[in-house]
Design an enzyme around this catalytic site. Sequence first.
Site, PDB file in Angstrom:
ATOM      1  N   ASP A 180       0.881  -1.165   0.000  1.00 35.09           N
ATOM      2  CA  ASP A 180       0.000   0.000   0.000  1.00 35.09           C
ATOM      3  C   ASP A 180       0.923   1.220   0.000  1.00 35.09           C
ATOM      4  O   ASP A 180       1.575   1.527   0.996  1.00 35.09           O
ATOM      5  CB  ASP A 180      -0.909  -0.024   1.236  1.00 35.09           C
ATOM      6  CG  ASP A 180      -1.923   1.118   1.234  1.00 35.09           C
ATOM      7  OD1 ASP A 180      -1.628   2.185   0.665  1.00 35.09           O
ATOM      8  OD2 ASP A 180      -3.006   0.942   1.831  1.00 35.09           O
ATOM      9  N   LYS A 205      -6.673   9.778  -2.343  1.00 33.56           N
ATOM     10  CA  LYS A 205      -5.913  10.668  -1.479  1.00 33.56           C
ATOM     11  C   LYS A 205      -5.139  11.700  -2.314  1.00 33.56           C
ATOM     12  O   LYS A 205      -5.712  12.666  -2.745  1.00 33.56           O
ATOM     13  CB  LYS A 205      -4.989   9.839  -0.577  1.00 33.56           C
ATOM     14  CG  LYS A 205      -5.729   8.711   0.175  1.00 33.56           C
ATOM     15  CD  LYS A 205      -6.648   9.217   1.282  1.00 33.56           C
ATOM     16  CE  LYS A 205      -7.669   8.193   1.768  1.00 33.56           C
ATOM     17  NZ  LYS A 205      -7.131   6.978   2.354  1.00 33.56           N
TER      18      LYS A 205
HETATM   19  C1  LIG Z   1      -7.783   5.722   2.463  1.00 32.28           C
HETATM   20  C2  LIG Z   1      -6.842   4.613   2.401  1.00 32.28           C
HETATM   21  C3  LIG Z   1      -7.149   3.448   1.714  1.00 32.28           C
HETATM   22  C4  LIG Z   1      -8.500   3.214   1.097  1.00 32.28           C
HETATM   23  O1  LIG Z   1      -8.820   4.115   0.106  1.00 32.28           O
HETATM   24  P1  LIG Z   1     -10.334   4.467  -0.242  1.00 32.28           P
HETATM   25  O2  LIG Z   1     -10.236   5.119  -1.566  1.00 32.28           O
HETATM   26  O3  LIG Z   1     -10.818   5.360   0.863  1.00 32.28           O
HETATM   27  O4  LIG Z   1     -11.085   3.163  -0.281  1.00 32.28           O
HETATM   28  C5  LIG Z   1      -6.190   2.466   1.644  1.00 32.28           C
HETATM   29  N1  LIG Z   1      -4.993   2.605   2.231  1.00 32.28           N
HETATM   30  C6  LIG Z   1      -4.666   3.701   2.915  1.00 32.28           C
HETATM   31  C7  LIG Z   1      -3.314   3.787   3.532  1.00 32.28           C
HETATM   32  C8  LIG Z   1      -5.576   4.735   3.032  1.00 32.28           C
HETATM   33  O5  LIG Z   1      -5.265   5.812   3.746  1.00 32.28           O
END
Ligand SMILES: *Cc1c(COP(=O)(O)O)cnc(C)c1O
Length: 389
Positions: A180, A205
């Site tokens: 991630d 994000k």
């Molecule tokens: C927000 C987030 C996600 C998930 O993303 P969404 O678009 O809100 O489903 C995954 N990993 C991290 C580290 C995040 O901050």
Amino acid sequence: MPKKDTLLVNAGRRPEENFGLVNPAVYHGSTVTFPTLAALETSNAAPFDGVHYGRTGTPTTFAFEEAVAALEGGERTVTLPSGLAAIACALLAFLEAGDHVLVADSVYFPTRRLLGGPLKRFGVETTYYDPLIGAGIAELIRPQTKVVFVESPGSLTFEVQDVPAIAEAAHAKGVAVVMDNTWSAGFYFQPFAHGVDVSVQAATKFIVGHSDAMLGTVTVPARLYERIRGAANGFGYCAGPDDCYLGLRGLRSLSPRMARHQENGLKLARWLKARPEVEAVLHPALPGCPGHNLWKRDFTGACGLFGVVLRPAAEGAVAAFLDGLELFALGYSWGGYESLIIPTEPAKLRTVTPWPYAGPSIRIHTGLEDAEDLIADLEKGLARFTAAR
Ligand SMILES: *Cc1c(COP(=O)(O)O)cnc(C)c1O
């Protein structure tokens, strides 16, 4: 190879195919029609790389995917309707009943919920590991292990992981490394140069960057493309064309936004670190953050998302701090242009590594405002915190 800033301006853009317009069109569509039976049949071949049916992507989707692949230094990207869907897609592409997955204890909580809920029900077993384990991950790998999942730094507690050491140990046993990579936006960390096989981002994000769309990406080398595209198509995941467009639009200004998030975030983090109300600041670019040396070695910068541990205080003191803030909104998510703040409870979310702090924790997403204004707002907030302690 052009440098990153040049790539971000040009990747996925073909004005000559769009009447000369700078940006691609937003294609709304489900049905795609074909002039002949032969053309229809050609389009039917997996992995549905061209324009085949609305669910498998339009030229807007493909332009976005090309640009994200360039950003992350990968070869292909698949777009998903959210970051969590991208994580699910990446895991479902590798795991089946009887398999085992290793996951950092600092992982984003909904990823933990996915593993403990649906994936557990499908027969996939998860073991959580200390995010600082490094090469020691080798001892946890079993014959059934298919994936090591890393999130570096953890988006709540900010431990930086030794991704190259983990990848080396995983690859020695034929295990894939899924990362991630949302914190770095793919801008400050190059996953494939550090041994990652699959890089996932919540494009919601920083890539979208304006808090106005949900979007996820899975980026891979060409050898893994069909596996990921097959999982996305198989489960029927697709992202809306307007959201892909917003992702592409956000990406064009990613570089100057990240630089400003970094600069502002560091100003706030350094100021907070010197405050008597603050026990610890967890910012990967500051010494004292677990894995800071790895951040220095592997990252080229930091976003504006970091953690703050306050001194122990009476109940209500955190609310007094947060409720009166004028420039920091209380809200989940991050990566937009506006500053956000939330209370966090890491102790409740971890299972194998104890949380060492007793005081309340908060997480700050530093936006693009003037840093002095943000600091003044925090200063008044800390005065309210102290009065309520
Ligand atoms: C927000 C987030 C996600 C998930 O993303 P969404 O678009 O809100 O489903 C995954 N990993 C991290 C580290 C995040 O901050």
